[in-house]
Design a protein around this motif. Sequence first.
Motif, PDB file in Angstrom:
ATOM      1  N   ASP A 229      21.013 -17.664  -2.714  1.00  0.00           N
ATOM      2  CA  ASP A 229      20.528 -17.496  -3.013  1.00  0.00           C
ATOM      3  C   ASP A 229      19.370 -15.673  -3.428  1.00  0.00           C
ATOM      4  OD1 ASP A 229      19.686 -20.040  -4.282  1.00  0.00           O
ATOM      5  OD2 ASP A 229      18.121 -20.963  -3.064  1.00  0.00           O
ATOM      6  N   PRO A 230      19.294 -14.694  -2.320  1.00  0.00           N
ATOM      7  CA  PRO A 230      19.816 -14.041  -1.922  1.00  0.00           C
ATOM      8  C   PRO A 230      20.738 -13.199  -2.551  1.00  0.00           C
ATOM      9  CG  PRO A 230      18.454 -15.060   0.198  1.00  0.00           C
ATOM     10  CD  PRO A 230      19.491 -15.456  -0.892  1.00  0.00           C
ATOM     11  N   ALA A 231      21.452 -13.377  -2.253  1.00  0.00           N
ATOM     12  CA  ALA A 231      22.782 -12.829  -2.885  1.00  0.00           C
ATOM     13  C   ALA A 231      23.026 -13.064  -4.606  1.00  0.00           C
ATOM     14  CB  ALA A 231      24.204 -13.904  -2.399  1.00  0.00           C
ATOM     15  N   VAL A 232      22.936 -14.787  -4.898  1.00  0.00           N
ATOM     16  CA  VAL A 232      22.295 -14.043  -6.577  1.00  0.00           C
ATOM     17  C   VAL A 232      21.382 -12.980  -6.312  1.00  0.00           C
ATOM     18  CG1 VAL A 232      22.048 -15.572  -8.172  1.00  0.00           C
ATOM     19  CG2 VAL A 232      23.347 -15.964  -6.827  1.00  0.00           C
ATOM     20  N   ARG A 233      20.234 -12.849  -6.247  1.00  0.00           N
ATOM     21  CA  ARG A 233      19.939 -12.203  -6.910  1.00  0.00           C
ATOM     22  C   ARG A 233      19.877 -10.762  -6.903  1.00  0.00           C
ATOM     23  NH1 ARG A 233      15.610 -15.597  -4.158  1.00  0.00           N
ATOM     24  NH2 ARG A 233      15.664 -14.594  -1.946  1.00  0.00           N
ATOM     25  N   ALA A 234      20.256 -10.203  -5.703  1.00  0.00           N
ATOM     26  CA  ALA A 234      21.248  -8.837  -5.652  1.00  0.00           C
ATOM     27  C   ALA A 234      22.095  -8.191  -6.499  1.00  0.00           C
ATOM     28  CB  ALA A 234      21.742  -8.657  -4.471  1.00  0.00           C
ATOM     29  N   VAL A 235      22.835  -9.517  -6.800  1.00  0.00           N
ATOM     30  CA  VAL A 235      23.581  -9.603  -7.943  1.00  0.00           C
ATOM     31  C   VAL A 235      23.370  -9.232  -9.214  1.00  0.00           C
ATOM     32  CG1 VAL A 235      25.441 -10.079  -9.778  1.00  0.00           C
ATOM     33  CG2 VAL A 235      25.102 -10.619  -7.549  1.00  0.00           C
ATOM     34  N   LYS A 236      21.392  -9.855  -9.793  1.00  0.00           N
ATOM     35  CA  LYS A 236      20.588  -9.840 -10.474  1.00  0.00           C
ATOM     36  C   LYS A 236      19.788  -8.644 -10.893  1.00  0.00           C
ATOM     37  CE  LYS A 236      19.932 -14.980 -11.426  1.00  0.00           C
ATOM     38  NZ  LYS A 236      19.123 -16.145 -11.472  1.00  0.00           N
ATOM     39  N   ALA A 237      19.723  -8.252  -9.585  1.00  0.00           N
ATOM     40  CA  ALA A 237      18.970  -6.467  -9.383  1.00  0.00           C
ATOM     41  C   ALA A 237      19.606  -5.387  -9.402  1.00  0.00           C
ATOM     42  CB  ALA A 237      18.670  -6.510  -7.436  1.00  0.00           C
ATOM     43  N   HIS A 238      21.395  -6.060  -9.888  1.00  0.00           N
ATOM     44  CA  HIS A 238      21.832  -4.449  -9.893  1.00  0.00           C
ATOM     45  C   HIS A 238      22.031  -4.589 -11.622  1.00  0.00           C
ATOM     46  CE1 HIS A 238      26.074  -3.387 -11.181  1.00  0.00           C
ATOM     47  NE2 HIS A 238      26.637  -2.565 -10.290  1.00  0.00           N
ATOM     48  N   GLN A 239      22.467  -5.438 -11.661  1.00  0.00           N
ATOM     49  CA  GLN A 239      21.999  -5.284 -13.512  1.00  0.00           C
ATOM     50  C   GLN A 239      20.839  -4.913 -13.658  1.00  0.00           C
ATOM     51  OE1 GLN A 239      21.325  -8.562 -15.897  1.00  0.00           O
ATOM     52  NE2 GLN A 239      23.111  -8.640 -17.549  1.00  0.00           N
ATOM     53  N   ARG A 240      19.291  -5.133 -13.229  1.00  0.00           N
ATOM     54  CA  ARG A 240      18.452  -4.901 -13.390  1.00  0.00           C
ATOM     55  C   ARG A 240      18.367  -3.373 -13.182  1.00  0.00           C
ATOM     56  NH1 ARG A 240      16.499  -9.562 -11.209  1.00  0.00           N
ATOM     57  NH2 ARG A 240      16.042  -7.982  -8.922  1.00  0.00           N
ATOM     58  N   ALA A 241      19.057  -2.656 -12.030  1.00  0.00           N
ATOM     59  CA  ALA A 241      18.902  -0.767 -11.646  1.00  0.00           C
ATOM     60  C   ALA A 241      19.868  -0.457 -13.178  1.00  0.00           C
ATOM     61  CB  ALA A 241      19.504  -0.992 -10.941  1.00  0.00           C
ATOM     62  N   ARG A 242      20.632  -1.302 -13.322  1.00  0.00           N
ATOM     63  CA  ARG A 242      21.318  -0.262 -14.561  1.00  0.00           C
ATOM     64  C   ARG A 242      20.474  -0.460 -15.456  1.00  0.00           C
ATOM     65  NH1 ARG A 242      24.022  -1.189 -18.954  1.00  0.00           N
ATOM     66  NH2 ARG A 242      23.847  -3.568 -19.212  1.00  0.00           N
ATOM     67  N   LEU A 243      19.891  -1.544 -16.084  1.00  0.00           N
ATOM     68  CA  LEU A 243      19.201  -1.465 -17.280  1.00  0.00           C
ATOM     69  C   LEU A 243      17.702  -0.270 -17.510  1.00  0.00           C
ATOM     70  CD1 LEU A 243      19.363  -5.451 -18.734  1.00  0.00           C
ATOM     71  CD2 LEU A 243      21.022  -3.795 -19.499  1.00  0.00           C
ATOM     72  N   GLY A 244      17.363  -0.361 -15.837  1.00  0.00           N
ATOM     73  CA  GLY A 244      16.342   0.010 -15.961  1.00  0.00           C
ATOM     74  C   GLY A 244      15.005  -0.304 -15.946  1.00  0.00           C
TER      75      GLY A 244
END
Length: 244
Positions: A229-244
């Motif tokens: 679950d934390p690994a999947v959250r890190a993947v999603k956080a990566h996209q949020r970082a790109r979207l700002g």
Amino acid sequence: MVNAAGKFGPYNQPGPERAASVTGVGHARALPGSGQSGSELVRSRIALRVRLATLIPGDRLPDVGVLADELGISEITVRRALEGMCQDGLLDRRRGRAGGTFIAPGWDAVVALLHNEEEAASLDAFHLLLECGLVAHSSGEVPPEQLERLQALVTEMDVAEDPTRLLELEARFHLDLAETLGGSGIREFAADLLGRLCLLQPVPEPAMVRAQNRCHAELLAELGRGATDPAVRAVKAHQRARLG
């Protein structure tokens, strides 16, 4: 399919003499729901090579027959794709003994005119789904030594100053992640996605890429612990970082 790590491996680190051709980019595969044609595959794979800095403006492309063989599509499809890219201003065609088809000097300026926010968002969402699925499927089963190559990319991104190098390392991280978690076939599939996104999305600022790299580091730490679950959250956080 051409082996991504073999003779024509297109995503390996460039050697002392940087390759000046689009080689070994794998056979055509359509992206689900995207309607990607063979011609679009040519465009996306050339775009990815530019992002990976194995092609730069002014470099000459291989002959049409070579590209067709590498991609597993017909010569006429490749020829039409290159003609379209010349018409768009992405490529230059020169006649004479030293002629051929070259990456246009104004590549970046032309790509900026091709951005498509709606299509990019759709492909980006699919890429997120792909990586979340790979992480969820593989978490807890990835030996630490298989994460070392990815960790080396994260470490290099931490100290890289050149924006172009940062973009290259970011792309390499996601290609290597796809291969580590899904194999060479999934790497080729990710390459199709990333190549198209190179044409459709604005180039991220260095600060954004560094923020994404912090997500890379977190992802690797969680994969190493087998924490799905934390690994999947890190993947999603990566996209949020790109979207700002």
